[in-house]
Design an enzyme around this catalytic site. Sequence first.
Site, short mmCIF file in Angstrom:
data_model
loop_
_atom_site.label_atom_id
_atom_site.label_comp_id
_atom_site.label_asym_id
_atom_site.label_seq_id
_atom_site.Cartn_x
_atom_site.Cartn_y
_atom_site.Cartn_z
N ASP A 1 13.38 -2.77 -24.51
CA ASP A 1 12.39 -3.77 -23.68
C ASP A 1 13.27 -4.69 -22.93
OD1 ASP A 1 13.66 -5.12 -25.58
OD2 ASP A 1 11.85 -5.93 -26.79
N HIS A 2 14.57 -4.99 -22.87
CA HIS A 2 15.06 -5.94 -22.34
C HIS A 2 15.71 -5.13 -20.81
CE1 HIS A 2 14.92 -8.31 -25.72
NE2 HIS A 2 15.67 -9.36 -25.13
N ASP B 1 17.30 -10.15 -32.64
CA ASP B 1 16.91 -10.96 -31.67
C ASP B 1 16.30 -12.30 -32.14
OD1 ASP B 1 15.68 -10.47 -28.50
OD2 ASP B 1 14.48 -11.92 -29.59
N ARG C 1 11.84 -20.10 -22.92
CA ARG C 1 13.21 -20.81 -22.72
C ARG C 1 13.14 -20.94 -21.25
NH1 ARG C 1 16.45 -16.99 -26.69
NH2 ARG C 1 16.03 -18.17 -28.35
N SER D 1 19.63 -17.68 -28.02
CA SER D 1 19.56 -16.41 -28.02
C SER D 1 20.42 -15.85 -29.50
CB SER D 1 20.33 -15.62 -27.14
OG SER D 1 20.72 -14.39 -27.55
N ARG E 1 22.32 -13.21 -29.27
CA ARG E 1 23.22 -12.16 -28.57
C ARG E 1 24.69 -12.44 -29.42
NH1 ARG E 1 22.21 -14.96 -22.96
NH2 ARG E 1 20.01 -14.48 -23.59
C1 MIC Z 1 16.68 -13.97 -25.16
O1 MIC Z 1 15.55 -14.24 -25.16
O2 MIC Z 1 17.66 -14.95 -24.80
C2 MIC Z 1 17.13 -12.56 -25.70
C3 MIC Z 1 17.47 -11.96 -24.78
O3 MIC Z 1 15.87 -11.71 -26.20
C4 MIC Z 1 17.86 -12.66 -27.06
C5 MIC Z 1 18.69 -11.38 -27.16
C6 MIC Z 1 19.68 -11.18 -26.27
O4 MIC Z 1 20.58 -11.98 -25.75
O5 MIC Z 1 19.76 -9.87 -26.14
C7 MIC Z 1 17.55 -13.33 -28.09
O6 MIC Z 1 16.50 -14.48 -27.80
O7 MIC Z 1 18.06 -13.11 -29.13
FE1 SF4 Z 2 12.55 -10.77 -24.35
FE2 SF4 Z 2 14.06 -12.77 -25.39
FE3 SF4 Z 2 12.37 -13.20 -23.53
FE4 SF4 Z 2 11.36 -12.68 -25.77
S1 SF4 Z 2 12.56 -14.39 -25.37
S2 SF4 Z 2 10.55 -11.72 -23.67
S3 SF4 Z 2 12.79 -11.14 -26.60
S4 SF4 Z 2 14.18 -11.87 -23.28
#
Ligand code: MIC
Ligand code: SF4
Length: 636
Positions: free
Chosen positions: A64-65, A119, A379, A532, A534
Amino acid sequence: MGLNITQKIFKKHLVEGDLVAGEPIAIKVDQTLTQDATGTMAYLQFEAMKVPRVKTKLSVSYVDHNTLQTDYRNMDDHIYLQSVAAKYGIYFSRPGNGICHQVHLERFGVPGQVLLGSDSHTPTQGGIGMISIGAGGLDVALAMAGKPFYLNMPKVLNVKLKGKLKPWVAGKDIILEVLRRLTVKGGVGKVIEYSGSGIKKLSIPERATITNMGAELGATTSIFPSDDETKKFLTAQKRPKSWSRLEADKGAKYDEQITIDLSKLEPLVAQPHMPDRVTEIKKLKKIKVNQVAVGSCTNSSYRDLMTVAKALKGKTIHPDVSMGVSPGSKQVFDMISQNGALADIVASGARILESACGPCIGMGFAPTSKGVSVRSFNRNFVGRSGTKDAGVYLVSPETAVATALKGVLTDPRKLAKTAPKIAWPKSFTINDNMIIRPTKKKTKVVRGPNIKPLPISEPLSTSLSGEVLLKTQDNVTTDHIMPAGARILPLRSNVPAISEFVFEGIDPTFPERAKKAGGGFVIGGQNYGQGSSREHAALAPMYLGVKAVIVKSFARIHRANLINFGILPLTFVNEKDYGKIEQGDKLSLSLGGLKSDTLILKNKSKGIDIEVAHGLAERAKDIVKAGGALGYARQS
Ligand code: MIC
Ligand code: SF4
């Protein structure tokens, strides 16, 4: 003694330790989820564990990313993930099927169970009464291999909701209010448990919005009871058997408690560049808006998009605004196309984006320079949208749509007295044809050129020395440490390449300097590594030779990721000592096998000693000493 919901689920899943707040415990994991941006690393690590098939009740791999696919790299990742899923008994949710948290809520979440996800917004499932925790990919890989999840028993903070929301005030405004009160570090080390008469009228999507954004509080997770509303939702998803009732006992105790009177809430907004910079919309002076986005795992449900469609029906979005709408899942997309709501959205001039994370993680739809983007997301960190000097405001879908129509940040109550009424479907459209179920067939893992081997770290030496490569402020996010977005996300399976972007937004010379210096130290303030899950924010600095990160305080997931990759996480015993170190200073630290809780850090440039603490439990010490969790797993 009466137990709260958190204690009940933890008690059932406890494998090691006692349920005493702050003490190390281990819990059994029922389900796991991964997404493609963290999943490739998680599965490379899982493969290294040589386990023939996942040992969980259910594991799902979502894509999905990284769905932009500007070249072969994203697709290489997708095919790798699909083939790993087939080999190891994992459900595979294909690109196009939707955002992991939304799909999981619809098709897989089970009240009372424990879910670990790579995630940080995994806590979305708390909306249906699951303990769902975000973690680094390595911890999720270990859970798939049948190992428990290690954490410190969180405190339980009870948010009591009373009264009823006024028209046009939404679940999003509740969590924005919690953020206003508790701040982005107010949830660290806590589970946020919701209760009170006010929750009865909150639909599951609204509850899921609230638990989703508990991630922005730094909370371990957030949870609602599983009640008649949950039953209604799961029944409409044709999963009535997944439901069971789950409520706190009468007289259940909590470590902390706050009360919110829903009838007093107003439409709220989180202003740039932190989710806790919350205020009432009506208090702000006119803000001209260039872009509006509705979507993300926070607000892209059937309820949300129907609300938007109803408000847009027969109208045209403001000529100065570009509006993007991403339905959270194929189910939502299906349903709004069948009932005509999608046509109302299209007719209004909104741009329909794919069912994926998209603009939330800077994968397209970046705002104009110095622009103002109003988003239903979670965010608003600097640069995350893809435009460094743009300001992102976080709001409810109600506020987003009002803003899209008026061209300025608008209190949705200005649209009409009565808010749109969304009839709850008796059953959702169920079509799981984009979820590939695991079979017993033998298959081969496919590795395209973008899938690079895992870098392995060395065991920790007896002492560390080197220079301070960077000194940062409070609330540094993982988006600062390891940015994402369309340029960088395709490199998630290629650590040497992605390392070139570490701290890009703060100091783009960091990677080159780190390599030249042969590694060193990073200094930070409060809540270092928030955001995140990550693990690249630990893995890439590890690759560049960072040996220890010394801060005032850490965010939970990032600290765990540092440990998992053999970087020593240290905190100042006396926060004022933060002021006694500058970038470029030469430091040394003798570790003494980490036997003592505190260590003496020598600032050789200034000729002073500083006391720092590692706060590591025995297992975590062994992991760091082994150079990380993979090395540790091999030893044990
Ligand atoms: C995000 O919202 O920052 C992400 C991308 O979903 C991350 C995961 C990632 O960095 O792949 C998260 O929230 O954990
Ligand atoms: Fe995707 Fe992370 Fe954004 Fe949720 S917060 S939509 S998991 S990138």
